[in-house]
Design an enzyme around this catalytic site. Structure first.
Site, PDB file in Angstrom:
ATOM      1  N   GLU A   1      52.067  37.920  48.043  1.00  0.00           N
ATOM      2  CA  GLU A   1      51.335  38.479  46.906  1.00  0.00           C
ATOM      3  C   GLU A   1      51.275  40.004  47.065  1.00  0.00           C
ATOM      4  O   GLU A   1      50.920  40.506  48.124  1.00  0.00           O
ATOM      5  CB  GLU A   1      49.916  37.891  46.891  1.00  0.00           C
ATOM      6  CG  GLU A   1      49.148  38.182  45.630  1.00  0.00           C
ATOM      7  CD  GLU A   1      47.764  37.509  45.626  1.00  0.00           C
ATOM      8  OE1 GLU A   1      47.208  37.253  46.703  1.00  0.00           O
ATOM      9  OE2 GLU A   1      47.255  37.251  44.523  1.00  0.00           O
TER      10      GLU A   1
ATOM     11  N   LYS B   1      27.559  34.280  47.512  1.00  0.00           N
ATOM     12  CA  LYS B   1      27.941  35.218  48.586  1.00  0.00           C
ATOM     13  C   LYS B   1      29.072  36.072  48.020  1.00  0.00           C
ATOM     14  O   LYS B   1      30.212  35.638  47.948  1.00  0.00           O
ATOM     15  CB  LYS B   1      28.417  34.417  49.806  1.00  0.00           C
ATOM     16  CG  LYS B   1      28.239  35.077  51.142  1.00  0.00           C
ATOM     17  CD  LYS B   1      29.080  36.288  51.454  1.00  0.00           C
ATOM     18  CE  LYS B   1      30.574  36.173  51.490  1.00  0.00           C
ATOM     19  NZ  LYS B   1      31.236  37.512  51.462  1.00  0.00           N
TER      20      LYS B   1
ATOM     21  N   CYS C   1      44.909  38.529  40.289  1.00  0.00           N
ATOM     22  CA  CYS C   1      45.666  37.355  40.711  1.00  0.00           C
ATOM     23  C   CYS C   1      46.708  36.935  39.675  1.00  0.00           C
ATOM     24  O   CYS C   1      47.633  36.205  40.004  1.00  0.00           O
ATOM     25  CB  CYS C   1      44.716  36.203  40.981  1.00  0.00           C
ATOM     26  SG  CYS C   1      43.584  35.912  39.615  1.00  0.00           S
TER      27      CYS C   1
ATOM     28  N   GLU D   1      39.946  28.912  43.468  1.00  0.00           N
ATOM     29  CA  GLU D   1      40.721  29.830  42.612  1.00  0.00           C
ATOM     30  C   GLU D   1      41.361  30.839  43.550  1.00  0.00           C
ATOM     31  O   GLU D   1      40.698  31.761  44.019  1.00  0.00           O
ATOM     32  CB  GLU D   1      39.790  30.532  41.607  1.00  0.00           C
ATOM     33  CG  GLU D   1      39.118  29.597  40.628  1.00  0.00           C
ATOM     34  CD  GLU D   1      40.078  29.042  39.584  1.00  0.00           C
ATOM     35  OE1 GLU D   1      41.205  29.562  39.450  1.00  0.00           O
ATOM     36  OE2 GLU D   1      39.702  28.072  38.909  1.00  0.00           O
TER      37      GLU D   1
HETATM   38  P1  NAP Z   1      39.270  37.024  50.490  1.00  0.00           P
HETATM   39  O1  NAP Z   1      39.523  37.958  51.592  1.00  0.00           O
HETATM   40  O2  NAP Z   1      39.731  35.622  50.605  1.00  0.00           O
HETATM   41  O3  NAP Z   1      37.688  37.062  50.241  1.00  0.00           O
HETATM   42  C1  NAP Z   1      37.076  36.311  49.206  1.00  0.00           C
HETATM   43  C2  NAP Z   1      35.638  36.019  49.593  1.00  0.00           C
HETATM   44  O4  NAP Z   1      35.637  35.155  50.738  1.00  0.00           O
HETATM   45  C3  NAP Z   1      34.824  37.255  50.010  1.00  0.00           C
HETATM   46  O5  NAP Z   1      33.509  37.091  49.582  1.00  0.00           O
HETATM   47  C4  NAP Z   1      34.938  37.202  51.522  1.00  0.00           C
HETATM   48  O6  NAP Z   1      33.917  37.908  52.179  1.00  0.00           O
HETATM   49  C5  NAP Z   1      34.830  35.721  51.765  1.00  0.00           C
HETATM   50  N1  NAP Z   1      35.330  35.276  53.064  1.00  0.00           N
HETATM   51  C6  NAP Z   1      36.268  35.852  53.857  1.00  0.00           C
HETATM   52  N2  NAP Z   1      36.456  35.114  54.978  1.00  0.00           N
HETATM   53  C7  NAP Z   1      35.610  34.049  54.891  1.00  0.00           C
HETATM   54  C8  NAP Z   1      35.333  32.923  55.713  1.00  0.00           C
HETATM   55  N3  NAP Z   1      35.980  32.738  56.879  1.00  0.00           N
HETATM   56  N4  NAP Z   1      34.410  32.020  55.310  1.00  0.00           N
HETATM   57  C9  NAP Z   1      33.767  32.188  54.125  1.00  0.00           C
HETATM   58  N5  NAP Z   1      33.990  33.239  53.298  1.00  0.00           N
HETATM   59  C10 NAP Z   1      34.902  34.156  53.667  1.00  0.00           C
HETATM   60  O7  NAP Z   1      39.887  37.558  49.117  1.00  0.00           O
HETATM   61  P2  NAP Z   1      39.741  39.023  48.484  1.00  0.00           P
HETATM   62  O8  NAP Z   1      40.612  39.957  49.219  1.00  0.00           O
HETATM   63  O9  NAP Z   1      38.306  39.378  48.302  1.00  0.00           O
HETATM   64  O10 NAP Z   1      40.315  38.771  47.015  1.00  0.00           O
HETATM   65  C11 NAP Z   1      41.655  38.890  46.699  1.00  0.00           C
HETATM   66  C12 NAP Z   1      42.296  37.527  46.574  1.00  0.00           C
HETATM   67  O11 NAP Z   1      41.581  36.770  45.590  1.00  0.00           O
HETATM   68  C13 NAP Z   1      43.723  37.581  46.080  1.00  0.00           C
HETATM   69  O12 NAP Z   1      44.515  36.675  46.800  1.00  0.00           O
HETATM   70  C14 NAP Z   1      43.599  37.152  44.616  1.00  0.00           C
HETATM   71  O13 NAP Z   1      44.775  36.606  44.086  1.00  0.00           O
HETATM   72  C15 NAP Z   1      42.493  36.164  44.685  1.00  0.00           C
HETATM   73  N6  NAP Z   1      41.838  35.989  43.387  1.00  0.00           N
HETATM   74  C16 NAP Z   1      42.039  34.817  42.724  1.00  0.00           C
HETATM   75  C17 NAP Z   1      41.468  34.639  41.480  1.00  0.00           C
HETATM   76  C18 NAP Z   1      41.655  33.356  40.738  1.00  0.00           C
HETATM   77  O14 NAP Z   1      40.913  33.113  39.790  1.00  0.00           O
HETATM   78  N7  NAP Z   1      42.608  32.505  41.105  1.00  0.00           N
HETATM   79  C19 NAP Z   1      40.671  35.638  40.917  1.00  0.00           C
HETATM   80  C20 NAP Z   1      40.488  36.823  41.633  1.00  0.00           C
HETATM   81  C21 NAP Z   1      41.067  36.975  42.880  1.00  0.00           C
HETATM   82  P3  NAP Z   1      34.183  39.428  52.665  1.00  0.00           P
HETATM   83  O15 NAP Z   1      34.290  40.224  51.430  1.00  0.00           O
HETATM   84  O16 NAP Z   1      33.004  39.773  53.477  1.00  0.00           O
HETATM   85  O17 NAP Z   1      35.463  39.416  53.459  1.00  0.00           O
END
Ligand code: NAP
Length: 475
Positions: free
Chosen positions: A379, A168, A278, A244
């Site tokens: 962040e 997804k 990140c 992650e």
């Molecule tokens: P996000 O809002 O948490 O979304 C990540 C994924 O989760 C998306 O596919 C999102 O779908 C989905 N999602 C959202 N709400 C959900 C729920 N209630 N149940 C299941 N899935 C759900 O994060 P983002 O804004 O895309 O990414 C940025 C974040 O990722 C930052 O905090 C960054 O630090 C972190 N990150 C971490 C790493 C690592 O390796 N540690 C790498 C890259 C990014 P939708 O897109 O439809 O909302």
């Protein structure tokens, strides 16, 4: 969507669009999957599991190796699409495609090294074997900021281990996910082994996938906030999770460091995906003896970065992903300035021709940042560097560790012993010493504390998709 080896519309025919964050241009429409589609994808993955797991490691590796070759052949097209859909400058998009392909190759190789053990028994007429076996159906939920490599970092080890998978992707970058899955299809992945559900409704679809009784493993990359929700839900069924999550990387400049070299590193690290990574630094902790020179060079470097459409030559800062990202930057700047910080360069949204249709933020340096400010703890996902000066009486390792996050950290010094001691004292999963890129498909990627659980890449990455089974044998 790709379910059971065929490309399909959503069951109810719904679609959503993907747009270019630099221009607002609509790039295309994709199926808007719902809970029914999500369940079908899991069932398809479950139906395909036994046959895929029964293939030899060499057969699974051959498919991943073909996907690696195809991805590199399509590098330019994929990079162009990524720049249009996600915004990162083309040069960085090309680097990401190579990094993404690296995971396919790395795990094609690791598939052949899933070793078990023979363990001595206390009984002479008895033997123990320990086998590693694939967990079953895996679920991958991925973010938009690295829209191809975050897929292959999960699909690679899952398939290598013998698991099948449902992916997804983030709703902002479905087109990159579709092109990635097409490569796997062409590489010969059998029907049902990889399934893709695109959706603009992460709550309903996410919950269906996370709580589905046939899903045995969840690998999530995204925010800490959503990661916690998913881990809690997975805990109800005792499903294995890898998380992650977000980061708040300290960038420590010790008194003996070369301030110019450190400043160049800090500027380059913040330009990574326009600050939307990140592992970007979130707090620069610089010793007062080198702070002036460091800050001067940092400001010069940030101020001369060219922001714009990532397809334009010379652009190093692309757009932020959406209006919410701009609002967060504005909130952090306003809060910091109100509490006494100084904007040394940037500090506002970019406006004018080439900027008005997108989400552009001026590369920014804030000085005089203190622990009371939002930016000290939250962040920052954009090109903004907060500088904090410390003195001889401060314990800079304790300052660096003063965060709930624990993903990446950076140290600049010329003293080897000090570098090692400082790195050992930092509560983070990855530490760069005079180095802004401590990552590779070959090394474990991941964090501690609120930055996550488990590791991706490296030898450890495949273990996340394997269970251990002991066989006792009486003779
Ligand atoms: P996000 O809002 O948490 O979304 C990540 C994924 O989760 C998306 O596919 C999102 O779908 C989905 N999602 C959202 N709400 C959900 C729920 N209630 N149940 C299941 N899935 C759900 O994060 P983002 O804004 O895309 O990414 C940025 C974040 O990722 C930052 O905090 C960054 O630090 C972190 N990150 C971490 C790493 C690592 O390796 N540690 C790498 C890259 C990014 P939708 O897109 O439809 O909302």
């Amino acid at each position: 969507m790709f379910i059971e080896g065929t490309w399909r519309a959503a069951t109810d025919g719904a679609e959503f669009t993907s747009t270019n964050p630099a221009t607002g241009e609509v790039l295309g429409s994709v199926p808007d999957g719902g809970p029914v589609d999500a369940s079908r994808a899991v069932e398809a993955a479950h139906a395909a599991f036994r046959d895929w797991a029964a293939k030899t490691a060499y057969e699974r590796a051959a498919v991943l190796q073909s996907a690696h070759v195809l991805m590199l052949e399509r590098r330019e097209d994929l990079a162009q699409l990524m720049t249009r859909e996600q915004g990162k400058p083309l040069r960085m998009a090309r680097t990401e495609v190579t990094y993404a392909a690296d995971f396919l190759q790395w795990f094609a190789e690791e598939a052949k090294r899933v070793y078990g053990e023979t363990i001595p028994s206390a009984r002479a007429n008895h033997r123990f074997l320990a086998l590693k076996q694939p967990i079953g159906v895996a679920l991958a939920i991925t973010p938009w900021n690295y829209p191809i490599s975050m897929l292959t970092r999960k699909i690679g080890p899952a398939l290598a281990a013998g698991c099948t998978i449902v992916v997804k992707p983030a709703e902002q970058t479905p087109l990159c996910a579709i092109e990635t899955v097409k490569i796997l299809e062409e590489a010969g992945v059998p029907p049902g082994v990889v399934n893709l559900v695109t959706s603009s409704d992460p709550v309903a679809v996410g919950d269906t996938l996370v709580s589905h009784p046939l899903v045995r493993k969840i690998s999530f990359t995204g925010s800490t906030e959503v990661g916690r929700l998913i881990a809690a839900r997975a805990g109800e069924r005792l499903v294995r999770v890898s998380m992650e999550l977000g980061g708040h990387a300290p960038f420590v400049v010790l008194p003996d460091a070369d301030p110019v070299h450190a400043a160049k590193g800090a500027a380059a690290l913040k330009s990574l995906n326009s600050g939307q990574a990140c592992i970007c630094e979130n707090r620069v902790l610089v010793h007062e003896s080198v702070a002036e020179e460091f800050t001067q060079v940092l400001v010069q470097r940030m101020a001369r970065m060219a922001a714009g459409d990532g397809r334009t030559d010379g652009v190093t800062i692309g757009p932020l992903i959406d209006q919410a990202a701009i609002d967060k930057m504005q909130r952090q700047v306003d809060d910091a300035v109100a509490k006494g910080a100084t904007v040394a360069t940037g500090g506002q949204r970019l406006a004018g021709e080439g900027y008005d249709d997108g989400f552009f933020w001026a590369p920014t340096v804030l000085t005089g940042v203190t622990p009371e400010m939002l930016i000290y703890r939250e962040e920052t996902f954009g090109p903004m560097v907060p500088v904090i000066t410390y003195g001889d009486d401060d314990d800079v390792v304790a300052m660096a560790n003063d965060t709930d996050y624990g993903l990446a950290a950076y140290v600049y010094t010329k003293d080897l012993a000090l570098a090692v001691r400082t790195a050992e004292g930092l509560d983070f999963g990855m530490v760069g010493i005079n180095d802004i890129n401590p990552t590779s498909a070959a090394v474990p990627f991941g964090g501690v504390k609120q930055s996550g659980l488990g590791r991706e890449g490296a030898r450890e990455g495949i273990l996340e998709y394997l269970d251990t089974k002991v066989i006792g044998l009486s003779m």
